[in-house]
Design a protein around this motif. Structure first.
Motif, mmCIF file in Angstrom:
data_model
loop_
_atom_site.group_PDB
_atom_site.id
_atom_site.type_symbol
_atom_site.label_atom_id
_atom_site.label_comp_id
_atom_site.label_asym_id
_atom_site.label_seq_id
_atom_site.Cartn_x
_atom_site.Cartn_y
_atom_site.Cartn_z
ATOM 1 N N GLY A 225 0.818 -1.215 0.000
ATOM 2 C CA GLY A 225 0.000 0.000 0.000
ATOM 3 C C GLY A 225 0.844 1.253 0.000
ATOM 4 N N LEU A 226 1.907 1.244 0.793
ATOM 5 C CA LEU A 226 2.792 2.407 0.850
ATOM 6 C C LEU A 226 3.498 2.620 -0.496
ATOM 7 C CD1 LEU A 226 3.719 4.523 2.917
ATOM 8 C CD2 LEU A 226 5.630 3.024 3.478
ATOM 9 N N ALA A 227 3.881 1.529 -1.140
ATOM 10 C CA ALA A 227 4.547 1.656 -2.445
ATOM 11 C C ALA A 227 3.592 2.218 -3.490
ATOM 12 C CB ALA A 227 5.081 0.292 -2.884
ATOM 13 N N VAL A 228 2.365 1.700 -3.514
ATOM 14 C CA VAL A 228 1.377 2.172 -4.498
ATOM 15 C C VAL A 228 1.056 3.655 -4.262
ATOM 16 C CG1 VAL A 228 -1.004 1.923 -5.296
ATOM 17 C CG2 VAL A 228 0.385 -0.112 -4.863
ATOM 18 N N GLY A 229 0.714 3.981 -3.015
ATOM 19 C CA GLY A 229 0.382 5.369 -2.704
ATOM 20 C C GLY A 229 1.564 6.302 -2.883
ATOM 21 N N GLY A 230 2.763 5.834 -2.507
ATOM 22 C CA GLY A 230 3.955 6.686 -2.605
ATOM 23 C C GLY A 230 4.343 6.989 -4.035
ATOM 24 N N VAL A 231 4.310 5.968 -4.888
ATOM 25 C CA VAL A 231 4.678 6.187 -6.300
ATOM 26 C C VAL A 231 3.694 7.156 -6.956
ATOM 27 C CG1 VAL A 231 4.825 5.064 -8.547
ATOM 28 C CG2 VAL A 231 5.893 4.005 -6.567
ATOM 29 N N LEU A 232 2.394 6.941 -6.730
ATOM 30 C CA LEU A 232 1.392 7.847 -7.306
ATOM 31 C C LEU A 232 1.569 9.267 -6.786
ATOM 32 C CD1 LEU A 232 -1.890 5.721 -7.273
ATOM 33 C CD2 LEU A 232 -0.687 6.622 -9.275
ATOM 34 N N ALA A 233 1.824 9.386 -5.486
ATOM 35 C CA ALA A 233 1.945 10.719 -4.877
ATOM 36 C C ALA A 233 3.166 11.461 -5.402
ATOM 37 C CB ALA A 233 2.026 10.578 -3.353
ATOM 38 N N VAL A 234 4.293 10.775 -5.517
ATOM 39 C CA VAL A 234 5.502 11.444 -6.023
ATOM 40 C C VAL A 234 5.319 11.847 -7.480
ATOM 41 C CG1 VAL A 234 7.927 11.092 -6.598
ATOM 42 C CG2 VAL A 234 7.065 10.344 -4.390
ATOM 43 N N ALA A 235 4.716 10.951 -8.279
ATOM 44 C CA ALA A 235 4.517 11.260 -9.702
ATOM 45 C C ALA A 235 3.575 12.448 -9.871
ATOM 46 C CB ALA A 235 3.970 10.032 -10.423
ATOM 47 N N LEU A 236 2.449 12.427 -9.189
ATOM 48 C CA LEU A 236 1.481 13.513 -9.341
ATOM 49 C C LEU A 236 1.979 14.793 -8.665
ATOM 50 C CD1 LEU A 236 -1.887 11.591 -8.791
ATOM 51 C CD2 LEU A 236 -0.862 12.351 -10.940
ATOM 52 N N GLY A 237 2.661 14.667 -7.528
ATOM 53 C CA GLY A 237 3.203 15.855 -6.867
ATOM 54 C C GLY A 237 4.275 16.527 -7.707
ATOM 55 N N ALA A 238 5.121 15.717 -8.361
ATOM 56 C CA ALA A 238 6.147 16.282 -9.229
ATOM 57 C C ALA A 238 5.521 16.933 -10.452
ATOM 58 C CB ALA A 238 7.118 15.175 -9.649
ATOM 59 N N ALA A 239 4.489 16.285 -11.022
ATOM 60 C CA ALA A 239 3.812 16.859 -12.190
ATOM 61 C C ALA A 239 3.163 18.195 -11.836
ATOM 62 C CB ALA A 239 2.773 15.888 -12.719
ATOM 63 N N ALA A 240 2.495 18.252 -10.687
ATOM 64 C CA ALA A 240 1.840 19.496 -10.276
ATOM 65 C C ALA A 240 2.856 20.560 -9.867
ATOM 66 C CB ALA A 240 0.885 19.216 -9.114
ATOM 67 N N GLY A 241 3.979 20.134 -9.298
ATOM 68 C CA GLY A 241 4.969 21.116 -8.841
ATOM 69 C C GLY A 241 5.832 21.664 -9.958
ATOM 70 N N LEU A 242 6.085 20.854 -10.991
ATOM 71 C CA LEU A 242 7.008 21.265 -12.052
ATOM 72 C C LEU A 242 6.310 21.864 -13.261
ATOM 73 C CD1 LEU A 242 9.397 18.167 -11.957
ATOM 74 C CD2 LEU A 242 9.969 20.497 -11.240
ATOM 75 N N LEU A 243 5.089 21.411 -13.541
ATOM 76 C CA LEU A 243 4.414 21.809 -14.772
ATOM 77 C C LEU A 243 3.161 22.621 -14.471
ATOM 78 C CD1 LEU A 243 4.638 18.318 -16.536
ATOM 79 C CD2 LEU A 243 6.193 20.265 -16.826
ATOM 80 N N ARG A 244 2.999 23.714 -15.185
ATOM 81 C CA ARG A 244 1.799 24.533 -14.975
ATOM 82 C C ARG A 244 0.538 23.754 -15.352
ATOM 83 N NH1 ARG A 244 2.241 30.349 -17.425
ATOM 84 N NH2 ARG A 244 3.909 30.304 -15.885
ATOM 85 N N LEU A 245 0.623 22.972 -16.446
ATOM 86 C CA LEU A 245 -0.530 22.160 -16.846
ATOM 87 C C LEU A 245 -0.871 21.138 -15.765
ATOM 88 C CD1 LEU A 245 -2.565 21.341 -19.043
ATOM 89 C CD2 LEU A 245 -0.829 19.777 -19.971
ATOM 90 N N GLY A 246 0.179 20.523 -15.185
ATOM 91 C CA GLY A 246 -0.055 19.559 -14.121
ATOM 92 C C GLY A 246 -0.667 20.224 -12.907
ATOM 93 N N ASP A 247 -0.201 21.424 -12.603
ATOM 94 C CA ASP A 247 -0.758 22.161 -11.464
ATOM 95 C C ASP A 247 -2.245 22.434 -11.672
ATOM 96 O OD1 ASP A 247 -0.796 23.464 -9.056
ATOM 97 O OD2 ASP A 247 -0.062 25.358 -9.858
ATOM 98 N N ASP A 248 -2.606 22.802 -12.902
ATOM 99 C CA ASP A 248 -4.008 23.129 -13.189
ATOM 100 C C ASP A 248 -4.895 21.888 -13.190
ATOM 101 O OD1 ASP A 248 -3.333 25.766 -13.419
ATOM 102 O OD2 ASP A 248 -3.101 25.719 -15.602
ATOM 103 N N LEU A 249 -4.353 20.765 -13.675
ATOM 104 C CA LEU A 249 -5.193 19.576 -13.830
ATOM 105 C C LEU A 249 -5.193 18.667 -12.611
ATOM 106 C CD1 LEU A 249 -4.361 18.529 -17.517
ATOM 107 C CD2 LEU A 249 -6.300 19.866 -16.681
ATOM 108 N N VAL A 250 -4.064 18.590 -11.915
ATOM 109 C CA VAL A 250 -3.934 17.611 -10.826
ATOM 110 C C VAL A 250 -4.252 18.212 -9.463
ATOM 111 C CG1 VAL A 250 -2.288 16.120 -9.596
ATOM 112 C CG2 VAL A 250 -2.220 16.274 -12.105
ATOM 113 N N ASP A 251 -3.706 19.390 -9.188
ATOM 114 C CA ASP A 251 -3.797 19.917 -7.819
ATOM 115 C C ASP A 251 -5.226 20.210 -7.344
ATOM 116 O OD1 ASP A 251 -2.161 20.626 -5.512
ATOM 117 O OD2 ASP A 251 -2.965 22.637 -5.824
#
Length: 255
Positions: A68-94
């Motif tokens: 569970g920690l691996a599944v949640g952690g991988v998703l969280a890092v991927a989506l957090g990085a997308a939202a933190g680095l990309l304006r499109l990711g910030d608009d769509l994910v956050d």
């Protein structure tokens, strides 16, 4: 913190509390039907460990927590990085993640039972949900808190996007990422306690629920102690990894 750096004063309060608990149990102030004495809990732990019962349930709980920690952690890092680095990711994910974090994930148990059933999927999903939000928000905040001038300086020095990510963004976000991991581990164990009390046939939570049926408070307390020790051990391991990965950072030390 290494074993050599452990301060003896840190164990004084726990030892005093356990001594008071034992004394209360032996003098009858704490009824055995309500709370077993520490010595009885210890004896039960030794007995269950000797016959293999505790190890089998512990292995199942650890497997659920790690997956569970691996599944949640991988998703969280991927989506957090997308939202933190990309304006499109910030608009769509956050926005949806910000809205979802207002929902207590343990309150989703009835809905999750309908979606994924009452098997292993439910327990792993609960752990993944509990771990997701702390890691996501700390990854996002860690990236956004990086000084823009450092990134500009790296760009001026000719570093490529990948090199800026590796040499500037990742080291800058690591402290927040480790903080998120530590919070996530605590949330993961909490989620597992709840998940293993829903139609489980194995696991520390199942052991506790089965003991509750027979008013075996020693087994229930033993399960709680196992959860606490697992959480403490995982936090100590993570802190050791954090100190190793962040050797370059000098934080304020308590006097």
């Amino acid at each position: 913190m290494t074993l050599g750096e452990l301060r003896p004063r840190r164990v004084i309060t726990p030892v005093l509390l356990v001594a008071a608990w034992e004394a209360g149990s032996r003098t009858g102030l704490i009824p055995a039907t309500k709370l077993s004495a520490p010595s009885e809990v210890l004896a039960t732990g030794v007995r269950l460990a000797a016959d293999g019962t505790l190890g089998a349930h512990l292995l199942d709980s650890l497997t659920r927590a790690v997956v569970g920690l691996a599944v949640g952690g991988v998703l969280a890092v991927a989506l957090g990085a997308a939202a933190g680095l990309l304006r499109l990711g910030d608009d769509l994910v956050d926005p949806p993640v910000q809205a979802a974090r207002m929902l207590p994930h343990l309150g989703l148990v009835p809905l999750l039972i309908i979606w994924v059933g009452i098997g292993e999927e439910l327990k792993i999903t609960l752990v993944a949900l509990g771990a997701f939000f702390p890691i996501y928000f700390n990854t996002y905040a860690g990236i956004r808190d990086i000084d823009e001038r450092l990134v500009e300086a790296a760009r001026a020095c000719g570093l490529t996007a990948w090199e800026r990510l590796r040499h500037v963004v990742l080291p800058g976000a690591l402290p927040s990422l480790f903080l998120g991991l530590r919070l996530a581990i605590g949330a993961a164990w909490l989620s597992l306690v709840v998940g293993e009390q829903v139609n489980a046939q194995t696991g520390i939570g199942f052991l506790m629920m089965e003991a509750r049926e027979f008013s075996q408070t020693d087994v229930v307390v033993l399960g709680l102690l196992v959860y606490a020790l697992l959480g403490l051990a995982s936090d100590l391991l993570l802190r050791a990894g954090e100190r190793r990965a962040l050797r370059w950072r000098r934080g304020l030390r308590a006097t």
